[in-house]
Design a protein around this motif. Structure first.
Motif, short mmCIF file in Angstrom:
data_model
loop_
_atom_site.label_atom_id
_atom_site.label_comp_id
_atom_site.label_asym_id
_atom_site.label_seq_id
_atom_site.Cartn_x
_atom_site.Cartn_y
_atom_site.Cartn_z
N VAL A 1 0.83 -1.20 0.00
CA VAL A 1 0.00 0.00 0.00
C VAL A 1 0.88 1.26 0.00
CG1 VAL A 1 -0.23 0.02 2.54
CG2 VAL A 1 -1.96 1.14 1.12
N ASN A 2 0.42 2.27 -0.72
CA ASN A 2 1.10 3.57 -0.89
C ASN A 2 2.24 3.56 -1.91
OD1 ASN A 2 -0.50 5.20 0.78
ND2 ASN A 2 0.54 4.37 2.60
N GLU A 3 2.65 2.39 -2.38
CA GLU A 3 3.63 2.37 -3.48
C GLU A 3 2.84 2.55 -4.77
OE1 GLU A 3 6.79 -0.70 -1.34
OE2 GLU A 3 5.72 -1.36 -3.12
N LYS A 4 3.44 3.26 -5.73
CA LYS A 4 2.65 3.56 -6.94
C LYS A 4 2.31 2.31 -7.75
CE LYS A 4 6.17 4.96 -10.36
NZ LYS A 4 7.33 4.31 -9.77
N GLU A 5 3.06 1.22 -7.56
CA GLU A 5 2.76 -0.03 -8.29
C GLU A 5 1.63 -0.83 -7.64
OE1 GLU A 5 6.97 1.06 -8.88
OE2 GLU A 5 5.91 0.51 -7.05
N PHE A 6 1.20 -0.39 -6.45
CA PHE A 6 0.19 -1.14 -5.72
C PHE A 6 -1.13 -1.17 -6.50
CE2 PHE A 6 -2.72 -1.62 -1.90
CZ PHE A 6 -2.27 -2.89 -1.56
N SER A 7 -1.61 -2.37 -6.77
CA SER A 7 -2.83 -2.52 -7.57
C SER A 7 -3.57 -3.78 -7.11
CB SER A 7 -2.46 -2.67 -9.05
OG SER A 7 -1.82 -3.93 -9.27
N SER A 8 -4.58 -4.17 -7.86
CA SER A 8 -5.33 -5.37 -7.49
C SER A 8 -4.42 -6.60 -7.44
CB SER A 8 -6.48 -5.60 -8.47
OG SER A 8 -5.97 -5.71 -9.78
N LEU A 9 -3.37 -6.63 -8.27
CA LEU A 9 -2.46 -7.79 -8.27
C LEU A 9 -1.73 -7.91 -6.93
CD1 LEU A 9 -0.85 -7.58 -11.85
CD2 LEU A 9 -2.84 -8.90 -11.11
N GLY A 10 -1.31 -6.77 -6.38
CA GLY A 10 -0.64 -6.77 -5.08
C GLY A 10 -1.57 -7.20 -3.96
N ILE A 11 -2.82 -6.74 -4.06
CA ILE A 11 -3.81 -7.09 -3.03
C ILE A 11 -4.13 -8.58 -3.07
CG2 ILE A 11 -6.19 -6.71 -2.24
CD1 ILE A 11 -5.85 -3.83 -3.47
N ILE A 12 -4.32 -9.10 -4.28
CA ILE A 12 -4.63 -10.53 -4.42
C ILE A 12 -3.47 -11.38 -3.90
CG2 ILE A 12 -5.01 -12.40 -6.11
CD1 ILE A 12 -6.62 -10.25 -7.76
N SER A 13 -2.23 -11.03 -4.31
CA SER A 13 -1.10 -11.87 -3.86
C SER A 13 -0.84 -11.70 -2.37
CB SER A 13 0.16 -11.61 -4.68
OG SER A 13 0.60 -10.30 -4.52
N GLU A 14 -1.05 -10.49 -1.85
CA GLU A 14 -0.87 -10.29 -0.40
C GLU A 14 -1.92 -11.07 0.39
OE1 GLU A 14 -0.67 -6.69 2.93
OE2 GLU A 14 -0.99 -6.15 0.84
N SER A 15 -3.14 -11.10 -0.11
CA SER A 15 -4.23 -11.80 0.58
C SER A 15 -4.04 -13.32 0.57
CB SER A 15 -5.57 -11.47 -0.08
OG SER A 15 -5.75 -10.08 -0.16
N LEU A 16 -3.31 -13.82 -0.40
CA LEU A 16 -3.20 -15.28 -0.54
C LEU A 16 -1.83 -15.85 -0.17
CD1 LEU A 16 -5.10 -15.74 -3.93
CD2 LEU A 16 -5.91 -16.40 -1.67
N SER A 17 -0.91 -14.98 0.26
CA SER A 17 0.45 -15.49 0.47
C SER A 17 0.97 -15.28 1.88
CB SER A 17 1.41 -14.83 -0.53
OG SER A 17 1.56 -13.46 -0.20
N ILE A 18 1.99 -16.09 2.21
CA ILE A 18 2.71 -15.93 3.47
C ILE A 18 3.92 -15.04 3.21
CG2 ILE A 18 4.12 -17.17 5.18
CD1 ILE A 18 2.28 -19.63 4.59
N GLU A 19 4.47 -15.19 2.01
CA GLU A 19 5.68 -14.44 1.65
C GLU A 19 5.66 -14.14 0.16
OE1 GLU A 19 10.51 -15.10 1.84
OE2 GLU A 19 9.22 -16.70 2.57
#
Length: 264
Positions: A146-164
């Motif tokens: 969050v707050n990085e300009k590359e942050f998008s739905s892809l970051g949210i999906i991978s963050e929600s589904l990953s440990i690392e």
């Protein structure tokens, strides 16, 4: 052996740098998971992977299939390598998973379908680790916060589904033949095998990031009416000027729950 020409329509760039191949092998998780490779190309990575694990490789290009069959005749005969001649996205559509047991995906992905493949692997219940070479720009989107300009739905999906999730290292164009026009990166994702995301949430995120530089409320107005938005903003203490990349994954999750309940 005659030189094989990379085909543009399959987004082929053959990795020729052995130090990069070694580094990919070194980053393999130490586990008993099966390995799935997508787009083995001329089999340079395959040759290294099959020494350590039994594996399946999916290849769409007929010309490469015959090269791979002769190159890996022994491994195929010994059932160490299974070569499947198909479009991997079609395979996923048919069978929901690329292997019937827990597996790790390790591959140098064709850039033009890399995002789709990673999203499918994140959804595949049997896939635990994703170690893939992709365009650096795409890797940044999957690892952004969050707050990085590359942050998008892809970051949210991978963050929600990953440990690392992280970028292991970058790979310059000259490591390939032919060299791509972009910098590449090795993306590493270790999934949380107990988590999943509903399709509705993905559709919601898509709407939220429709115009990423506009205010989030503007994008949201395509999904719910303005009165609902201001009420939701008030309840969740969201600033009206906020942009899509400034909202955290957990806040998106809360918003989605409200939108979903508001519709029911």
């Amino acid at each position: 052996m005659e030189k094989v020409k990379a085909k543009k329509k399959y987004g082929q760039n053959f990795l020729k740098d052995t130090t990069v191949l070694d580094k990919i092998i070194q980053s393999m998780p130490n586990n008993n998971n099966y390995v799935v490779e997508i787009g083995p190309g001329l089999g340079d990575l395959t040759k290294n992977l099959v020494k350590y694990k039994d594996m399946t490789a999916y290849e769409v290009d007929t010309d490469l299939i015959s090269i791979l069959e002769s190159k890996f005749a022994i491994e195929m005969k010994e059932d160490k390598l299974k070569l499947i001649h198909t479009d991997v996205l079609e395979a996923w559509d048919k069978q929901k998973t690329l292997h019937d047991d827990r597996y790790d995906m390790i591959a140098n992905l064709p850039y033009y379908i890399a995002t789709n493949i990673i999203l499918r692997a994140l959804e595949d219940d049997n896939c635990e680790h994703i170690i893939v070479m992709i365009q650096k720009e795409v890797a940044q989107k999957f690892t952004a916060y969050v707050n990085e300009k590359e942050f998008s739905s892809l970051g949210i999906i991978s963050e929600s589904l990953s440990i690392e999730r992280r970028i292991l290292f970058d790979v310059p164009p000259e490591s390939f033949d032919p060299p791509p026009k972009v910098m590449s990166s090795i993306l590493y994702i270790r999934k949380d095998m107990n988590k999943s995301i509903e399709k509705g949430f993905k559709d919601f995120l898509k709407a939220c990031f429709m115009q990423p530089r506009k205010k989030l409320s503007k994008n949201l107005s395509s999904v719910v009416d303005k009165v609902f938005i201001s009420k939701m903003y008030e309840e969740l203490e969201i600033n009206d000027n906020i942009r899509p990349h400034e909202v955290s994954s957990s806040l998106y999750s809360q918003m989605y729950t409200k939108v979903k309940n508001g519709r029911n």
